[in-house]
Design a protein around this motif. Structure first.
Motif, PDB file in Angstrom:
ATOM      1  N   GLN A 107      26.769  47.720  36.126  1.00 31.37           N
ATOM      2  CA  GLN A 107      26.878  49.145  35.807  1.00 31.37           C
ATOM      3  C   GLN A 107      28.308  49.648  36.042  1.00 31.37           C
ATOM      4  OE1 GLN A 107      24.365  51.417  34.437  1.00 31.37           O
ATOM      5  NE2 GLN A 107      23.956  49.319  33.806  1.00 31.37           N
ATOM      6  N   GLU A 108      29.238  48.999  35.337  1.00 28.39           N
ATOM      7  CA  GLU A 108      30.648  49.347  35.437  1.00 28.39           C
ATOM      8  C   GLU A 108      31.293  49.268  34.057  1.00 28.39           C
ATOM      9  OE1 GLU A 108      32.048  47.736  39.756  1.00 28.39           O
ATOM     10  OE2 GLU A 108      31.912  46.239  38.172  1.00 28.39           O
ATOM     11  N   TYR A 111      35.363  50.733  36.660  1.00 29.04           N
ATOM     12  CA  TYR A 111      34.914  52.100  36.913  1.00 29.04           C
ATOM     13  C   TYR A 111      33.391  52.121  37.010  1.00 29.04           C
ATOM     14  CZ  TYR A 111      39.655  53.272  35.611  1.00 29.04           C
ATOM     15  OH  TYR A 111      41.027  53.334  35.571  1.00 29.04           O
ATOM     16  N   PRO A 112      32.852  52.736  38.056  1.00 31.38           N
ATOM     17  CA  PRO A 112      31.392  52.743  38.229  1.00 31.38           C
ATOM     18  C   PRO A 112      30.696  53.677  37.247  1.00 31.38           C
ATOM     19  CG  PRO A 112      32.411  54.120  39.898  1.00 31.38           C
ATOM     20  CD  PRO A 112      33.527  53.464  39.125  1.00 31.38           C
ATOM     21  N   ILE A 113      29.447  53.354  36.973  1.00 29.96           N
ATOM     22  CA  ILE A 113      28.572  54.238  36.194  1.00 29.96           C
ATOM     23  C   ILE A 113      27.464  54.656  37.145  1.00 29.96           C
ATOM     24  CG2 ILE A 113      27.012  54.418  34.223  1.00 29.96           C
ATOM     25  CD1 ILE A 113      28.682  52.196  32.900  1.00 29.96           C
ATOM     26  N   ARG A 114      27.398  55.950  37.415  1.00 30.16           N
ATOM     27  CA  ARG A 114      26.396  56.474  38.349  1.00 30.16           C
ATOM     28  C   ARG A 114      25.449  57.410  37.618  1.00 30.16           C
ATOM     29  NH1 ARG A 114      31.100  57.610  42.302  1.00 30.16           N
ATOM     30  NH2 ARG A 114      31.404  55.545  43.181  1.00 30.16           N
ATOM     31  N   ASP A 115      24.182  57.124  37.715  1.00 31.90           N
ATOM     32  CA  ASP A 115      23.151  57.934  37.044  1.00 31.90           C
ATOM     33  C   ASP A 115      23.443  58.076  35.555  1.00 31.90           C
ATOM     34  OD1 ASP A 115      21.726  58.374  39.449  1.00 31.90           O
ATOM     35  OD2 ASP A 115      23.090  60.019  39.967  1.00 31.90           O
ATOM     36  N   GLY A 116      23.965  57.001  34.961  1.00 26.34           N
ATOM     37  CA  GLY A 116      24.242  56.987  33.529  1.00 26.34           C
ATOM     38  C   GLY A 116      25.544  57.651  33.124  1.00 26.34           C
ATOM     39  N   ILE A 117      26.335  58.094  34.108  1.00 25.22           N
ATOM     40  CA  ILE A 117      27.582  58.802  33.820  1.00 25.22           C
ATOM     41  C   ILE A 117      28.764  57.976  34.324  1.00 25.22           C
ATOM     42  CG2 ILE A 117      28.927  60.894  34.255  1.00 25.22           C
ATOM     43  CD1 ILE A 117      26.183  62.274  34.742  1.00 25.22           C
ATOM     44  N   PRO A 118      29.707  57.623  33.434  1.00 25.49           N
ATOM     45  CA  PRO A 118      30.902  56.887  33.870  1.00 25.49           C
ATOM     46  C   PRO A 118      31.776  57.779  34.761  1.00 25.49           C
ATOM     47  CG  PRO A 118      30.637  56.772  31.480  1.00 25.49           C
ATOM     48  CD  PRO A 118      29.669  57.791  31.990  1.00 25.49           C
ATOM     49  N   VAL A 119      32.204  57.234  35.875  1.00 24.11           N
ATOM     50  CA  VAL A 119      33.094  57.947  36.789  1.00 24.11           C
ATOM     51  C   VAL A 119      34.502  57.426  36.504  1.00 24.11           C
ATOM     52  CG1 VAL A 119      33.617  58.498  39.192  1.00 24.11           C
ATOM     53  CG2 VAL A 119      31.244  58.110  38.492  1.00 24.11           C
ATOM     54  N   MET A 120      35.251  58.194  35.722  1.00 23.37           N
ATOM     55  CA  MET A 120      36.547  57.743  35.220  1.00 23.37           C
ATOM     56  C   MET A 120      37.700  58.254  36.083  1.00 23.37           C
ATOM     57  SD  MET A 120      35.442  55.887  32.846  1.00 23.37           S
ATOM     58  CE  MET A 120      37.029  55.361  32.265  1.00 23.37           C
ATOM     59  N   LEU A 121      37.597  58.057  37.376  1.00 23.92           N
ATOM     60  CA  LEU A 121      38.638  58.453  38.313  1.00 23.92           C
ATOM     61  C   LEU A 121      39.243  57.199  38.931  1.00 23.92           C
ATOM     62  CD1 LEU A 121      36.698  61.287  40.184  1.00 23.92           C
ATOM     63  CD2 LEU A 121      38.470  61.577  38.444  1.00 23.92           C
ATOM     64  N   GLU A 122      40.568  57.134  38.931  1.00 26.70           N
ATOM     65  CA  GLU A 122      41.233  55.963  39.509  1.00 26.70           C
ATOM     66  C   GLU A 122      40.836  55.776  40.969  1.00 26.70           C
ATOM     67  OE1 GLU A 122      45.710  54.076  40.064  1.00 26.70           O
ATOM     68  OE2 GLU A 122      45.504  56.105  39.319  1.00 26.70           O
ATOM     69  N   SER A 123      40.660  56.864  41.682  1.00 25.49           N
ATOM     70  CA  SER A 123      40.294  56.778  43.101  1.00 25.49           C
ATOM     71  C   SER A 123      38.897  56.204  43.316  1.00 25.49           C
ATOM     72  CB  SER A 123      40.400  58.157  43.755  1.00 25.49           C
ATOM     73  OG  SER A 123      39.502  59.063  43.137  1.00 25.49           O
ATOM     74  N   GLU A 124      38.039  56.254  42.302  1.00 22.78           N
ATOM     75  CA  GLU A 124      36.676  55.719  42.394  1.00 22.78           C
ATOM     76  C   GLU A 124      36.575  54.289  41.864  1.00 22.78           C
ATOM     77  OE1 GLU A 124      33.798  57.183  43.656  1.00 22.78           O
ATOM     78  OE2 GLU A 124      35.134  58.734  44.418  1.00 22.78           O
ATOM     79  N   ALA A 125      37.599  53.838  41.156  1.00 21.40           N
ATOM     80  CA  ALA A 125      37.584  52.491  40.568  1.00 21.40           C
ATOM     81  C   ALA A 125      37.860  51.450  41.642  1.00 21.40           C
ATOM     82  CB  ALA A 125      38.630  52.389  39.472  1.00 21.40           C
ATOM     83  N   ARG A 126      37.339  50.262  41.384  1.00 24.05           N
ATOM     84  CA  ARG A 126      37.635  49.164  42.306  1.00 24.05           C
ATOM     85  C   ARG A 126      38.488  48.134  41.553  1.00 24.05           C
ATOM     86  NH1 ARG A 126      35.134  44.450  41.460  1.00 24.05           N
ATOM     87  NH2 ARG A 126      33.412  44.478  39.988  1.00 24.05           N
TER      88      ARG A 126
END
Length: 64
Positions: free
Chosen positions: A26-27, A37-52
């Motif tokens: 789910q990335e 970038y993670p996908i949480r509850d079906g929504i991509p979190v497109m923030l560099e600070s949230e990416a691994r």
């Protein structure tokens, strides 16, 4: 599952590169920047600070 139309317009905020959907984890993977970038509850979190950062092994697999 992520909408294919949404995936076609999203780009990495760091490199502006193409994203590849990793359904198992789910990335959204960016080969250019080496970030996932993670996908949480079906929504991509497109923030560099949230990416691994991708591991070296993941980077090698993403090339193929």
């Amino acid at each position: 599952m992520i909408d294919k139309k949404l995936l076609s317009i999203l780009v990495c905020p760091v490199s502006k590169g193409e994203l590849v959907y990793d359904e198992q984890n789910q990335e959204l993977i960016c080969r250019a920047s080496g970030l996932a970038y993670p996908i949480r509850d079906g929504i991509p979190v497109m923030l560099e600070s949230e990416a691994r950062p991708l591991s070296q092994d993941e980077k090698e697999r993403a090339k193929h």
